[in-house]
Motif scaffolding. Structure first.
Motif, PDB file in Angstrom:
ATOM      1  N   ILE A   1     -28.561 -25.188  15.638  1.00 53.87           N
ATOM      2  CA  ILE A   1     -27.111 -24.490  15.603  1.00 53.87           C
ATOM      3  C   ILE A   1     -27.103 -23.105  16.750  1.00 53.87           C
ATOM      4  N   LEU A   2     -28.322 -22.619  16.814  1.00 51.09           N
ATOM      5  CA  LEU A   2     -29.143 -21.263  18.082  1.00 51.09           C
ATOM      6  C   LEU A   2     -28.913 -22.093  18.533  1.00 51.09           C
ATOM      7  N   THR A   3     -28.677 -23.053  19.803  1.00 49.15           N
ATOM      8  CA  THR A   3     -28.473 -23.299  20.513  1.00 49.15           C
ATOM      9  C   THR A   3     -27.257 -23.764  20.940  1.00 49.15           C
TER      10      THR A   3
ATOM     11  N   ASP B   1     -23.417 -20.046  20.269  1.00 47.31           N
ATOM     12  CA  ASP B   1     -22.885 -18.927  21.124  1.00 47.31           C
ATOM     13  C   ASP B   1     -22.741 -18.096  20.495  1.00 47.31           C
ATOM     14  N   GLY B   2     -23.573 -17.593  19.171  1.00 52.50           N
ATOM     15  CA  GLY B   2     -23.152 -16.321  18.543  1.00 52.50           C
ATOM     16  C   GLY B   2     -22.413 -16.788  16.910  1.00 52.50           C
ATOM     17  N   ARG B   3     -22.326 -17.700  16.664  1.00 60.06           N
ATOM     18  CA  ARG B   3     -20.859 -18.180  16.094  1.00 60.06           C
ATOM     19  C   ARG B   3     -22.383 -18.046  14.605  1.00 60.06           C
ATOM     20  N   PHE B   4     -22.422 -17.460  14.098  1.00 58.39           N
ATOM     21  CA  PHE B   4     -23.485 -18.370  12.530  1.00 58.39           C
ATOM     22  C   PHE B   4     -23.177 -19.177  11.497  1.00 58.39           C
ATOM     23  N   VAL B   5     -23.556 -19.868  11.079  1.00 66.64           N
ATOM     24  CA  VAL B   5     -22.948 -20.374  10.060  1.00 66.64           C
ATOM     25  C   VAL B   5     -23.689 -20.542   8.680  1.00 66.64           C
ATOM     26  N   THR B   6     -22.765 -20.241   7.426  1.00 66.40           N
ATOM     27  CA  THR B   6     -23.615 -20.254   6.753  1.00 66.40           C
ATOM     28  C   THR B   6     -23.439 -21.531   5.689  1.00 66.40           C
ATOM     29  N   ALA B   7     -24.988 -21.575   4.842  1.00 63.85           N
ATOM     30  CA  ALA B   7     -24.723 -23.210   4.129  1.00 63.85           C
ATOM     31  C   ALA B   7     -25.621 -23.194   3.003  1.00 63.85           C
TER      32      ALA B   7
ATOM     33  N   LYS C   1     -30.488 -15.700   4.979  1.00 63.64           N
ATOM     34  CA  LYS C   1     -29.412 -15.356   6.628  1.00 63.64           C
ATOM     35  C   LYS C   1     -29.192 -16.664   6.892  1.00 63.64           C
ATOM     36  N   PRO C   2     -28.009 -16.686   7.083  1.00 67.29           N
ATOM     37  CA  PRO C   2     -27.241 -17.911   7.788  1.00 67.29           C
ATOM     38  C   PRO C   2     -28.037 -18.665   8.504  1.00 67.29           C
ATOM     39  N   LEU C   3     -27.512 -19.156   9.208  1.00 66.13           N
ATOM     40  CA  LEU C   3     -28.238 -20.360  10.192  1.00 66.13           C
ATOM     41  C   LEU C   3     -26.994 -20.156  11.522  1.00 66.13           C
ATOM     42  N   GLY C   4     -28.516 -19.569  12.683  1.00 65.44           N
ATOM     43  CA  GLY C   4     -27.871 -19.392  13.899  1.00 65.44           C
ATOM     44  C   GLY C   4     -28.047 -17.921  14.964  1.00 65.44           C
ATOM     45  N   ILE C   5     -28.698 -16.837  13.523  1.00 68.87           N
ATOM     46  CA  ILE C   5     -28.374 -16.212  14.174  1.00 68.87           C
ATOM     47  C   ILE C   5     -30.194 -15.879  14.602  1.00 68.87           C
TER      48      ILE C   5
END
Length: 416
Positions: A264-266, A269-275, A315-319
């Motif tokens: 997701i980090l790749t 584009d700055g959009r984090f994801v809670t999961a 923390k959420p994913l993608g940060i």
């Protein structure tokens, strides 16, 4: 005596003649000023006789059309300057003016000397005194630039409308694709779901992962920051990624979230994801889960409904990358939960909690959710989900959702 009288009369005549000369001069000045105003006004003026013949036109009008006075007079009747398709309307208006009426800002198009056209607003009325030969004054305003702007705006509006239609078509297609990414309704008879995207496509996502052990199931739920196409794109990446995981990774929630985090980090584009990802073993009654900034689920027992507050909140994913998280001792961790004695577990996204009713004084549904769940705790999952939806709509009344809403209810006691 007679001589003195004659001299007095002569003096009075001279004074009167001087006064007359001064009046003539003042009239001349007034005529010059009027003529100057007539010719140099920003508005076009044309004088016509009762037959519509051109008698006089000001310099402004001549400059617009590019004619000399002599060339303009060769057109004889004013209607010869108009488009043929407009002469009937002009004749109708002209008859009305001759009858004592007045026209205002009628739209016409005039021929220019260079072959181009001039869009104008035309007003007309009689300006001659009663009893004298009819003199009609046409007042003309150049609206060519206004018309050009209107045409450009109309063209742009048409282009925007076409683009909007294409976007709606694309969104409908995207919505169909996203729905195909989600498990079909009642994919598992012991699981009920609700998915309410704020727009045609949304950022909420859920999925079920199967194992060779039929007593196990993986429940994945996530919420991409924002909503719309960009968020839906991230959900497609999530779906593709988790279904490429080998079973040993799917059976390890923290490892699955760590790997998914870097993917997701790749692309986010700055959009984090809670999961939140949980593996439930129905045979043992145990659940292993890992948390990434997502709302805690509710666990139902016969007499209670409790929020399952996990110990390891992450923390959420993608940060941050998983490597950085590990270096900060903030990596994703498995947590073992016993569900023995529980009848149901309810997963959801924060759109449910953050639904806000303006008519209820900006009250959030989060304040009502637990009471509703307690009241309906003994219902089956399908009835519970339907009830939550109905209660949420009644709560909102005329207010709109401000985020996507997703619910997944898993019955733990039914025969699978």
């Amino acid at each position: 005596m007679a001589l003195e009288g004659n001299e007095q009369i002569l003096g009075e005549n001279l004074a009167l003649q001087k006064e007359i000369e001064q009046l003539k001069y003042q009239i001349l000045i007034q005529n010059v000023l009027l003529d100057d105003f007539f010719n140099n006004s920003p508005t076009g003026y044309v004088n016509l006789d009762e037959k519509g013949h051109i008698l006089k036109a000001n310099v402004t009008f001549l400059d617009w059309l590019g004619f000399t006075r002599k060339e303009l007079l060769q057109f004889s009747e004013f209607q010869n300057l108009l488009l043929k398709s407009q002469t009937a309307q002009f004749e109708k208006d002209f008859s009305w003016i001759k009858a004592g009426g007045q026209t205002n800002n009628q739209e016409f198009t005039l021929h220019k000397k260079d072959g181009n056209s001039l869009d104008v607003y035309l007003s007309g009325k009689i300006v001659s005194p009663p009893g004298e030969a009819i003199l009609i004054r046409l007042t003309i305003v150049d609206v060519t630039e206004k018309k050009r702007t209107e045409k450009d705006l109309a063209k742009k509006s048409k282009e925007i409308l076409q683009q909007n239609l294409l976007m709606k078509k694309d969104l409908t297609l995207a919505a169909g694709i996203q729905n195909a990414l989600l498990p079909p309704g009642r994919a598992k008879k012991y699981i009920s779901t609700l998915y309410l995207p704020l727009e045609k496509v949304g950022g909420d996502f859920f999925d079920f992962l199967s194992f060779t052990n039929p007593n196990k199931i993986g429940i994945f739920i996530s919420d991409v920051a924002g909503h719309g196409v960009a968020s839906a794109f991230i959900t497609a990446i999530i779906k593709s990624t988790i279904h490429q995981m080998p079973e040993e990774v799917m059976d390890n929630p923290s490892e699955l979230l760590s790997l998914l985090n870097d993917v997701i980090l790749t692309y986010s584009d700055g959009r984090f994801v809670t999961a939140l990802y949980a593996v439930i073993d129905f045979e043992t009654g145990d659940m292993v889960c890992s948390h990434a900034g997502h709302p805690y689920p509710y666990v139902f027992n016969m007499d209670t409904v409790k929020e399952l507050k996990l110990k390891h909140k992450r923390k959420p994913l993608g940060i941050l990358s998983s490597e950085v998280l590990s270096s900060k001792q903030a990596h994703y961790i498995n947590e073992e939960i016993s569900l023995r004695g529980a009848s149901r577990i309810l997963f959801f996204t924060d759109g449910l909690l953050e639904a806000c009713s303006e008519k209820r004084g900006l009250k959030f549904y989060e304040e009502l959710l637990h009471d509703f769940l307690m009241k309906h705790r003994t219902e089956d999952s399908e009835s519970l989900i339907a009830g939550i939806f109905s209660d949420l709509m009644e709560f909102l009344q005329d207010s709109d959702l401000n985020d996507d809403v997703c619910l997944v209810s898993v019955d733990l006691t039914v025969n699978r």
